[in-house]
Design a protein around this motif. Structure first.
Motif, PDB file in Angstrom:
ATOM      1  N   UNK A  84       0.793  -1.229   0.000  1.00  0.00           N
ATOM      2  CA  UNK A  84       0.000   0.000   0.000  1.00  0.00           C
ATOM      3  C   UNK A  84       0.820   1.271   0.000  1.00  0.00           C
ATOM      4  N   UNK A  85       2.100   1.178  -0.343  1.00  0.00           N
ATOM      5  CA  UNK A  85       2.971   2.354  -0.339  1.00  0.00           C
ATOM      6  C   UNK A  85       3.331   2.837  -1.743  1.00  0.00           C
ATOM      7  N   UNK A 134      12.740   4.164 -12.277  1.00  0.00           N
ATOM      8  CA  UNK A 134      13.104   5.479 -11.779  1.00  0.00           C
ATOM      9  C   UNK A 134      14.487   5.403 -11.145  1.00  0.00           C
ATOM     10  N   UNK A 135      15.094   6.552 -10.967  1.00  0.00           N
ATOM     11  CA  UNK A 135      16.460   6.610 -10.440  1.00  0.00           C
ATOM     12  C   UNK A 135      16.548   6.028  -9.035  1.00  0.00           C
ATOM     13  N   UNK A 136      15.642   6.411  -8.146  1.00  0.00           N
ATOM     14  CA  UNK A 136      15.793   6.081  -6.737  1.00  0.00           C
ATOM     15  C   UNK A 136      15.694   4.582  -6.469  1.00  0.00           C
ATOM     16  N   UNK A 137      14.809   3.893  -7.195  1.00  0.00           N
ATOM     17  CA  UNK A 137      14.598   2.475  -6.933  1.00  0.00           C
ATOM     18  C   UNK A 137      15.842   1.661  -7.285  1.00  0.00           C
ATOM     19  N   UNK A 138      16.667   2.188  -8.172  1.00  0.00           N
ATOM     20  CA  UNK A 138      17.838   1.435  -8.625  1.00  0.00           C
ATOM     21  C   UNK A 138      18.766   1.076  -7.465  1.00  0.00           C
ATOM     22  N   UNK A 139      19.115   2.068  -6.650  1.00  0.00           N
ATOM     23  CA  UNK A 139      20.082   1.814  -5.574  1.00  0.00           C
ATOM     24  C   UNK A 139      19.493   0.925  -4.489  1.00  0.00           C
ATOM     25  N   UNK A 140      18.209   1.085  -4.185  1.00  0.00           N
ATOM     26  CA  UNK A 140      17.592   0.212  -3.183  1.00  0.00           C
ATOM     27  C   UNK A 140      17.651  -1.244  -3.628  1.00  0.00           C
ATOM     28  N   UNK A 141      17.370  -1.482  -4.905  1.00  0.00           N
ATOM     29  CA  UNK A 141      17.369  -2.853  -5.407  1.00  0.00           C
ATOM     30  C   UNK A 141      18.779  -3.423  -5.484  1.00  0.00           C
ATOM     31  N   UNK A 142      19.726  -2.624  -5.950  1.00  0.00           N
ATOM     32  CA  UNK A 142      21.087  -3.139  -6.097  1.00  0.00           C
ATOM     33  C   UNK A 142      21.763  -3.359  -4.749  1.00  0.00           C
ATOM     34  N   UNK A 143      21.567  -2.456  -3.797  1.00  0.00           N
ATOM     35  CA  UNK A 143      22.175  -2.669  -2.483  1.00  0.00           C
ATOM     36  C   UNK A 143      21.609  -3.931  -1.833  1.00  0.00           C
ATOM     37  N   UNK A 144      20.316  -4.159  -1.988  1.00  0.00           N
ATOM     38  CA  UNK A 144      19.712  -5.368  -1.424  1.00  0.00           C
ATOM     39  C   UNK A 144      20.230  -6.625  -2.118  1.00  0.00           C
ATOM     40  N   UNK A 145      20.395  -6.550  -3.408  1.00  0.00           N
ATOM     41  CA  UNK A 145      20.854  -7.713  -4.172  1.00  0.00           C
ATOM     42  C   UNK A 145      22.260  -8.131  -3.762  1.00  0.00           C
ATOM     43  N   UNK A 146      23.147  -7.166  -3.542  1.00  0.00           N
ATOM     44  CA  UNK A 146      24.550  -7.482  -3.291  1.00  0.00           C
ATOM     45  C   UNK A 146      24.935  -7.487  -1.817  1.00  0.00           C
ATOM     46  N   UNK A 147      24.152  -6.835  -0.969  1.00  0.00           N
ATOM     47  CA  UNK A 147      24.511  -6.771   0.450  1.00  0.00           C
ATOM     48  C   UNK A 147      23.423  -7.300   1.373  1.00  0.00           C
ATOM     49  N   UNK A 148      22.230  -7.529   0.856  1.00  0.00           N
ATOM     50  CA  UNK A 148      21.149  -8.004   1.693  1.00  0.00           C
ATOM     51  C   UNK A 148      20.254  -6.875   2.172  1.00  0.00           C
ATOM     52  N   UNK A 168      17.452  11.956  -3.180  1.00  0.00           N
ATOM     53  CA  UNK A 168      17.801  10.581  -3.554  1.00  0.00           C
ATOM     54  C   UNK A 168      17.878   9.636  -2.359  1.00  0.00           C
ATOM     55  N   UNK A 169      18.702   9.967  -1.384  1.00  0.00           N
ATOM     56  CA  UNK A 169      18.862   9.045  -0.258  1.00  0.00           C
ATOM     57  C   UNK A 169      17.622   9.022   0.641  1.00  0.00           C
ATOM     58  N   UNK A 170      16.952  10.145   0.743  1.00  0.00           N
ATOM     59  CA  UNK A 170      15.689  10.152   1.503  1.00  0.00           C
ATOM     60  C   UNK A 170      14.707   9.181   0.872  1.00  0.00           C
ATOM     61  N   UNK A 216      11.621   3.997   0.551  1.00  0.00           N
ATOM     62  CA  UNK A 216      11.092   2.865  -0.207  1.00  0.00           C
ATOM     63  C   UNK A 216      11.625   1.528   0.326  1.00  0.00           C
ATOM     64  N   UNK A 217      12.873   1.508   0.791  1.00  0.00           N
ATOM     65  CA  UNK A 217      13.423   0.253   1.305  1.00  0.00           C
ATOM     66  C   UNK A 217      12.791  -0.131   2.633  1.00  0.00           C
ATOM     67  N   UNK A 218      12.682   0.826   3.534  1.00  0.00           N
ATOM     68  CA  UNK A 218      12.095   0.506   4.834  1.00  0.00           C
ATOM     69  C   UNK A 218      10.595   0.251   4.712  1.00  0.00           C
ATOM     70  N   UNK A 219       9.923   0.955   3.805  1.00  0.00           N
ATOM     71  CA  UNK A 219       8.498   0.700   3.599  1.00  0.00           C
ATOM     72  C   UNK A 219       8.265  -0.702   3.038  1.00  0.00           C
ATOM     73  N   UNK A 220       9.258  -1.228   2.323  1.00  0.00           N
ATOM     74  CA  UNK A 220       9.159  -2.583   1.778  1.00  0.00           C
ATOM     75  C   UNK A 220       9.550  -3.643   2.808  1.00  0.00           C
TER      76      UNK A 220
END
Length: 486
Positions: free
Chosen positions: A132-133, A225-239, A255-257, A262-266
């Motif tokens: 729902x986010x 979108x730009x912001x989702x890229x880093x959230x997905x890649x950091x999770x993929x490679x670091x957890x 960007x970092x905000x 998005x990461x914590x909401x997920x």
């Protein structure tokens, strides 16, 4: 031993310890490769190279991720009919790699490209929609900032106080520490947005964009979108949780905000520490193309020795604004000359019969780097050790001189600033040095002969000619040695 880092979110120094003992995990936002690197890109990358080196010394293993954003509005805009966006991105990525390597920045453990993690981005977007986010609208998907009460936690802002950041004219981009400019043009579109502060997670395909810049998705064809890229890649490679998220201070918002939200909401814990490096100015002015002070890394490296560039960019504290002028590089060159001259002198005097001494990092050096990576204070210890080592050589105290030589080598090695390291030498420099050495030694022999013949006028002429060339002679019991003036 206590390592302390300034956590941007906490707005305070915090004791650092990795989540997994003996293993530090770091994610740093890398470049958007729409054009070649500026000097600000090198400063940002160097700040985290220095941090990585010190954390490896203190904790052992460091997994270091630095991404490449190879799909973005600006990448598409800068492509041409003869050079498609993916070719431009790859060519610019290679320019960044060469510039990083030139000043001794260690390669990352992994360097993922955004286009290689599209499935992971779509999976994360799906989780946000299910929670729902996020919501789909007219082919786009947006993060609903008002659905997440913690939005604004990184920069300590309330949603109502936030003003959507406009996109500046691309011709007058004024990049900060990382070259980012805020939301891209597509993020400012009002296509189905519920709130102007909502940001794009997925961007629907547009008719004027290349067909090969489009991926299929549950919400229609498009790209991330730009912001989702880093959230997905950091999770993929670091957890879902990792130790340090780094980047330029200009990336904190949005960007970092947005990454944090998005990461914590997920449901991911995300970064435990947020570390940001400061801006670069030129003559106390922020770099801007319209002001003509936008320093390209290639231009600086063509004019200055790479080790000098590394010293000049790394000598200031990483969180400070670094004002670059020609004097910045001149001072760095002089500082390195003092270190190099001591190393060469000590090696010559001590020779192969150097006394065996116990030496490690000076305590003051380690304390400086433990305290929020205090490189200026650490370099002060280096130069104090150089002065002490020269004094020991003057006094004939070989043990003290040998200890200083070892300490200087270890300290500058950790900082990537050791002039004696083979990486800072090339074949051209070696040939030039050999030629100069042959010429100077010939003049030294002539001077010695003139003195032996009591031809003082000739000896003085030779001495003056050598000095005029910026060369210092050192007479010692084992002969005369020369060095370039520092």
């Amino acid at each position: 031993m206590t390592v302390r880092l300034y956590d941007t979110q906490a707005q305070a120094l915090r004791a650092f310890a990795p989540r997994e003992p003996g293993h530090v995990t770091m994610y740093v936002c890398g470049p958007t490769v729409q054009s070649g690197p500026g000097i600000h890109h090198l400063r940002a990358a160097l700040a985290f190279d220095l941090l990585r080196r010190w954390l490896a010394r203190r904790f052992g293993r460091v997994t270091f991720i630095r991404n490449v954003t190879d799909i973005d509005d600006k990448v598409l805009q800068n492509a041409t009919e003869t050079e498609p966006w993916w070719a431009l991105a790859y060519r610019m990525e290679q320019e960044f790699t060469r510039a990083y390597a030139a000043i001794g920045i260690l390669p990352p453990t992994y360097e993922p490209r955004a286009t290689a993690s599209i499935p992971q981005m779509q999976e994360l977007i799906g989780r946000l929609i299910d929670a729902g986010h996020a919501y789909a609208a007219a082919g786009d998907v947006y993060f609903d900032v008002r659905s997440w009460p913690a939005y604004g936690a990184l920069t300590h802002q309330s949603v109502d106080a936030m003003v959507p950041t406009p996109t500046p004219d691309a011709a007058d981009a004024a990049p900060g520490a990382s070259g980012r400019m805020g939301p891209s043009a597509a993020d400012s579109d009002e296509r189905g947005k519920r709130d102007p502060r909502d940001f794009a997670l997925w961007k629907g395909a547009k008719q004027d964009e290349p067909a090969d810049a489009v991926w299929s998705s549950p919400w229609g064809p498009g790209r991330p979108g730009w912001h989702i890229e880093c959230s997905a890649m950091s999770r993929r490679y670091l957890g879902p949780e990792f130790d340090i998220h780094g980047g330029g201070i200009d990336l904190r918002f949005p960007h970092h905000e947005n990454e944090l939200a998005q990461s914590t909401a997920a449901g991911d814990a995300f970064a435990r520490y947020w570390v940001h490096n400061g801006l670069v100015t030129v003559g106390d002015q922020k770099m801007s193309k319209s002001l003509g002070n936008h320093l390209l890394a290639a231009d600086v490296l063509a004019e200055r020795d790479p080790l000098t560039v590394r010293y000049a960019l790394g000598a200031a504290h990483y969180r400070s604004t670094l004002d670059l002028t020609p004097a910045s590089f001149d001072e760095a060159e002089a500082a390195l000359a003092r270190i190099r001259t001591f190393q060469e002198r000590a090696a010559r005097v001590l020779g192969t019969a150097s006394p065996l001494v116990a030496a490690d990092l000076p305590e003051a050096f380690a304390e400086a780097l433990d305290d929020d990576l205090g490189v200026p204070q650490a370099l002060a210890v280096v130069h104090e050790t150089v002065r002490a080592g020269n004094g020991a050589l003057d006094a004939g105290e070989t043990d003290a001189a040998a200890r200083a030589l070892i300490e200087v080598g270890r300290m500058t090695g950790i900082l990537g600033l050791n002039p004696a390291d083979p990486q800072w030498r090339d074949d051209t420099d070696g040939a030039q040095t050999a030629a100069l050495d042959a010429l100077v030694r010939a003049m030294i022999v002539q001077r010695a002969q003139a003195r032996a013949d009591k031809n003082w006028a000739a000896a003085d002429r030779l001495r003056d000619a050598i000095a005029a060339a910026g060369i210092t002679l050192e007479d010692s019991p084992d002969g005369t040695h020369w060095s370039l003036d520092g």
